[in-house]
Scaffold this motif. Sequence first.
Motif, PDB file in Angstrom:
ATOM      1  N   CYS A  47       0.821  -1.214   0.000  1.00 12.09           N
ATOM      2  CA  CYS A  47       0.000   0.000   0.000  1.00 12.09           C
ATOM      3  C   CYS A  47       0.848   1.254   0.000  1.00 12.09           C
ATOM      4  O   CYS A  47       1.948   1.280   0.563  1.00 12.09           O
ATOM      5  CB  CYS A  47      -0.886   0.028   1.242  1.00 12.09           C
ATOM      6  SG  CYS A  47      -1.995  -1.376   1.373  1.00 12.09           S
ATOM      7  N   HIS A  53      -3.827   1.412   3.608  1.00  8.88           N
ATOM      8  CA  HIS A  53      -3.241   0.344   4.434  1.00  8.88           C
ATOM      9  C   HIS A  53      -4.152  -0.876   4.387  1.00  8.88           C
ATOM     10  O   HIS A  53      -5.314  -0.781   4.006  1.00  8.88           O
ATOM     11  CB  HIS A  53      -3.037   0.817   5.884  1.00  8.88           C
ATOM     12  CG  HIS A  53      -4.311   1.153   6.598  1.00  8.88           C
ATOM     13  ND1 HIS A  53      -4.859   2.403   6.570  1.00  8.88           N
ATOM     14  CD2 HIS A  53      -5.149   0.390   7.335  1.00  8.88           C
ATOM     15  CE1 HIS A  53      -5.977   2.403   7.271  1.00  8.88           C
ATOM     16  NE2 HIS A  53      -6.187   1.184   7.742  1.00  8.88           N
ATOM     17  N   CYS A  85       2.771  -0.343  10.400  1.00 10.64           N
ATOM     18  CA  CYS A  85       1.976   0.672   9.698  1.00 10.64           C
ATOM     19  C   CYS A  85       0.943   0.040   8.772  1.00 10.64           C
ATOM     20  O   CYS A  85       0.146   0.746   8.155  1.00 10.64           O
ATOM     21  CB  CYS A  85       2.885   1.601   8.903  1.00 10.64           C
ATOM     22  SG  CYS A  85       3.884   0.738   7.660  1.00 10.64           S
ATOM     23  N   GLN A  86       0.974  -1.291   8.671  1.00 13.75           N
ATOM     24  CA  GLN A  86       0.006  -2.066   7.900  1.00 13.75           C
ATOM     25  C   GLN A  86       0.051  -1.788   6.397  1.00 13.75           C
ATOM     26  O   GLN A  86      -0.924  -2.005   5.691  1.00 13.75           O
ATOM     27  CB  GLN A  86      -1.422  -1.856   8.447  1.00 13.75           C
ATOM     28  CG  GLN A  86      -1.581  -2.338   9.882  1.00 13.75           C
ATOM     29  CD  GLN A  86      -2.928  -1.979  10.498  1.00 13.75           C
ATOM     30  OE1 GLN A  86      -2.988  -1.486  11.623  1.00 13.75           O
ATOM     31  NE2 GLN A  86      -4.002  -2.217   9.767  1.00 13.75           N
ATOM     32  N   THR A  87       1.213  -1.306   5.896  1.00 14.64           N
ATOM     33  CA  THR A  87       1.312  -1.065   4.455  1.00 14.64           C
ATOM     34  C   THR A  87       2.084  -2.161   3.736  1.00 14.64           C
ATOM     35  O   THR A  87       2.195  -2.129   2.506  1.00 14.64           O
ATOM     36  CB  THR A  87       1.977   0.297   4.147  1.00 14.64           C
ATOM     37  OG1 THR A  87       3.314   0.306   4.662  1.00 14.64           O
ATOM     38  CG2 THR A  87       1.187   1.443   4.753  1.00 14.64           C
TER      39      THR A  87
END
Length: 157
Positions: A47, A53, A85-87
Amino acid sequence: MKGTLLEQMNVESFNLDHTKVVAPFIRVADVKDLGGVTLTKYDIRFCQPNVDHLDMPSMHSIEHSFAEYSRNHADDVVDFSPMGCQTGFYLLRSNEPDIDGTMALVETSFRDILNADSVPAANEVQCGWGESHSLAGAKAAVQTMLDKRDAWGEVYA
Ligand code: ZN
């Protein structure tokens, strides 16, 4: 401090300007010589930072699935972990950098996820939060990645 790099920091990704990269991409984030063994850390970015994200259940299922399936295709996988950071994810391999080989490994493992009927070890015995999974979400996220396979090698615009 948007778009501003401060002093040099210890963590490689803290020195990466996240406003300049264009997701998705796969890059070598770090190479460490441990004396006879080389560890290479790959940044597998799904992402666009600070724009998009992944949701946690999808990430969690990608983590489990990739960690299990990638080891069917390579014996040098040390770790595959989600970024806070969930990316994206970090993939750690005990080998010299091999970006083309790693992209092939990632593609093959993603295709395994698309073909899966369940998430490996998604239960209370083998996982710390067995209910927090989404195979459908994981499949959608890796399909989005595969749709942009040709762009994985391009980190900057
Ligand atoms: Zn788990």
